[in-house]
Design an enzyme around this catalytic site. Sequence first.
Site, PDB file in Angstrom:
ATOM      1  N   ASP A   1      -4.668  -0.805  -5.394  1.00  0.00           N
ATOM      2  CA  ASP A   1      -3.269  -0.565  -5.007  1.00  0.00           C
ATOM      3  C   ASP A   1      -2.316  -1.683  -5.420  1.00  0.00           C
ATOM      4  O   ASP A   1      -1.188  -1.435  -5.815  1.00  0.00           O
ATOM      5  CB  ASP A   1      -3.136  -0.225  -3.517  1.00  0.00           C
TER       6      ASP A   1
ATOM      7  N   THR B   1       0.824  -1.209   0.000  1.00  0.00           N
ATOM      8  CA  THR B   1       0.000   0.000   0.000  1.00  0.00           C
ATOM      9  C   THR B   1       0.857   1.257   0.000  1.00  0.00           C
ATOM     10  O   THR B   1       0.581   2.215  -0.720  1.00  0.00           O
ATOM     11  CB  THR B   1      -0.911   0.029   1.244  1.00  0.00           C
TER      12      THR B   1
HETATM   13  C1  GP9 Z   1      -2.916  -0.819   6.563  1.00  0.00           C
HETATM   14  C2  GP9 Z   1      -3.246  -1.002   5.128  1.00  0.00           C
HETATM   15  C3  GP9 Z   1      -2.701  -2.290   4.576  1.00  0.00           C
HETATM   16  O1  GP9 Z   1      -3.119   0.435   7.073  1.00  0.00           O
HETATM   17  O2  GP9 Z   1      -3.001   0.093   4.363  1.00  0.00           O
HETATM   18  O3  GP9 Z   1      -1.487  -2.203   3.964  1.00  0.00           O
HETATM   19  P1  GP9 Z   1      -0.978  -3.373   2.993  1.00  0.00           P
HETATM   20  O4  GP9 Z   1      -0.822  -4.608   3.825  1.00  0.00           O
HETATM   21  O5  GP9 Z   1      -2.005  -3.562   1.931  1.00  0.00           O
HETATM   22  O6  GP9 Z   1       0.285  -2.878   2.434  1.00  0.00           O
HETATM   23 MN    MN Z   2      -2.846  -2.495   0.314  1.00  0.00          MN
END
Ligand code: GP9
Ligand code: MN
Length: 685
Positions: A480, A305
């Site tokens: 994402d 993310t």
């Molecule tokens: C946590 C969320 C998840 O705040 O943004 O992140 P990810 O595991 O998808 O990188």
């Molecule tokens: Mn994510």
Amino acid sequence: MSDFVKRTTAKLNTVFGFFILVVVLFCIKTYIAYQTEFSLGVKGGVQQFLLAVNPIPAALLLFGIALYFRGRLVYWLMILIDLIQTSWIFANILYYREFSDFMTFSVIKGSGNVQNNLGKSVGQIIHPTDFFVYLDVILLIALLMTHVIRVDSRPFKRRYALTVSVLAFSLMGAEYGMANADRSGLLTRTFDNNYLVKYLGLNEYAAFSVYQTQKQSSTRAHANAGDLQSVKNYLKHNRVGDNPAYFGTEKGKNVIIIHLESFQQFLINYKVDGKEVTPNLNKFYKNQNTLSYDNFYNQVAQGKTSDAEMMLENSLFGLPQGSAMTEYGTQNTFQAAPAMLGQKGYTSAAFHGDVPSFWNRDNTYKSWGYDYFFSSQYYKEKSDYTVGYGLKDKIFFRDSAKYLQQLPQPFYAKLITLTNHYPYELDKQNTDFPATKTGDKTVDPYVQTAHYLDEAFGEFLTYMKQSGLYKNSMIVLYGDHYGISNNHRAAIAQLLGKKKVTSYDLAQFQKVPLMIHADGLKGGIQHTYGGEIDVLPTLMDLLGVKDNNTIQFGNDLLAKNRSQTVAFRNGDFVTPQFVKQGSTVYDTKTGAVIKPNATQKKTLAREQNHVTSELSLSDRVIQGDLLRFYQLKDFKSVDKTKFNYKYTNGIQQLKDAQKSEPTSLMAKNHGKATADYKTDAPELK
Ligand code: GP9
Ligand code: MN
């Protein structure tokens, strides 16, 4: 009984007895601090266990240093070490109260303009009871001074001292092994300081933070303005213009970015048992005022993310390892979307139903110039409001609308969803869609949480239409990164209706949606090849912001003469012609393996060179903090100290804004909400 007391005091009167007492008191106190001062998000037996025992190895190691000395010195050394460690806990208690995060050494060093305003307000943050952490140290000093515990001046055997140190290191190793089994990539992916403390302990976290700060500051110190030259040369040759037919068509509109967690392109128009998984998104995708991209790839690496966020708002790649946001977000200089638009009169806000420390958002967003960060602290949470990492999407969108309507317009808002995240858990009451039937337990519920996300989006869309936001905003949706990892080949094959999947299929499986909608925008499904790195230049084109001198590695998806080479973080790539995966090259149109001829070889080498340079130059920008040397035209560098995302602060700031800048939906509607938010979230009934 008195015999027992006698025997115990006799033991305490030995060096080793005193050592054990110090260690035990210190560990108990650390554990109490963990439980009462920090919210570490401990879940499950393994994490509970690690939290309870994680102070022990470091305590044995550090207090054990004293055992190598003789006489009174041993005792005073232990007290001194105790004082230092306790002060570290104390400082973190205060820091955490203000920032919901642990102190990093870059904050302590105050490098790179990091001062977080702590000095100013220590008086307001401190509680008299905070000093209780020093109680055991005071007690120990008193016991020694009053000779209740007598100093044992016999030398402690070196080999015993060594045994203690070896034991401490072994326990640390075991602890790390257990922690990494529960959360793999703990140190390499660097998610969240809370995780390091929860799993490894405050002292181990401190050591890691020192290591990281040192590593970063040495590259930073060696970098200089001259390093920018190669970046500028590269960009000079690769920059493409805007598309005059689109340039500035959405100028001055609000920007609403919806980050669709783990959402892959294949879900668009996908059906299970004859039912569309995401009917609302599908409709939005096909809307004539939506620019939808069907050859758009995620380009994230370990930072997942956070890599996506980095690319979307900076057009800089995430790093080959770890997360650029956690490692460089606090101290680096950025020229990010929120700051750029902020200087053009926009108010910027990020919304996310997880703790603010995850991916170091709380610090990074300041560097990016976000005026507001509505994290989990801003949302009411009841036990059934959350699942996995945090707030369920339907409740998240509903509660975000409350803040959104108070933002002075135009605003730039980013809403990061969460429910469609591995392991795709959802309670019964929210599950109204059939799972797929591949038999892979990780894969099958994916469509169910995706469906839930779609419903949540549908409700938010209705709200936007009713409140007027739909008309005066540019709405951007993107996935994402993948939700189903390449480890699930057999299940992926079933989902795609294939017998077997090849590396070509897996590369195509990295497609995620990108949709840009605005009232009157000339939309349609676009087939140009691009990725997350290209979003910022595209949005800036539509918003009429010239970006012919920015340090950004993407190019405008709307531009006519753009390069369509999509770099993956590992150096592989996709072009309209070739899909290059490791040493194999596929034909993008057919998926057939190609044995490249001489001309193809030349093209491939050129593409590879392009990909390798853009990745490494982007890394150089981040690792050397090169933007601090770059004066972007008409851009003032961001003053990170201006921002404070603490709940009380944010609320006050919003309240003040209603008067000082009465352009929010609510301010324009005499302080009243412009629409009723409708949701069928069962938790709210
Ligand atoms: C946590 C969320 C998840 O705040 O943004 O992140 P990810 O595991 O998808 O990188
Ligand atoms: Mn994510």
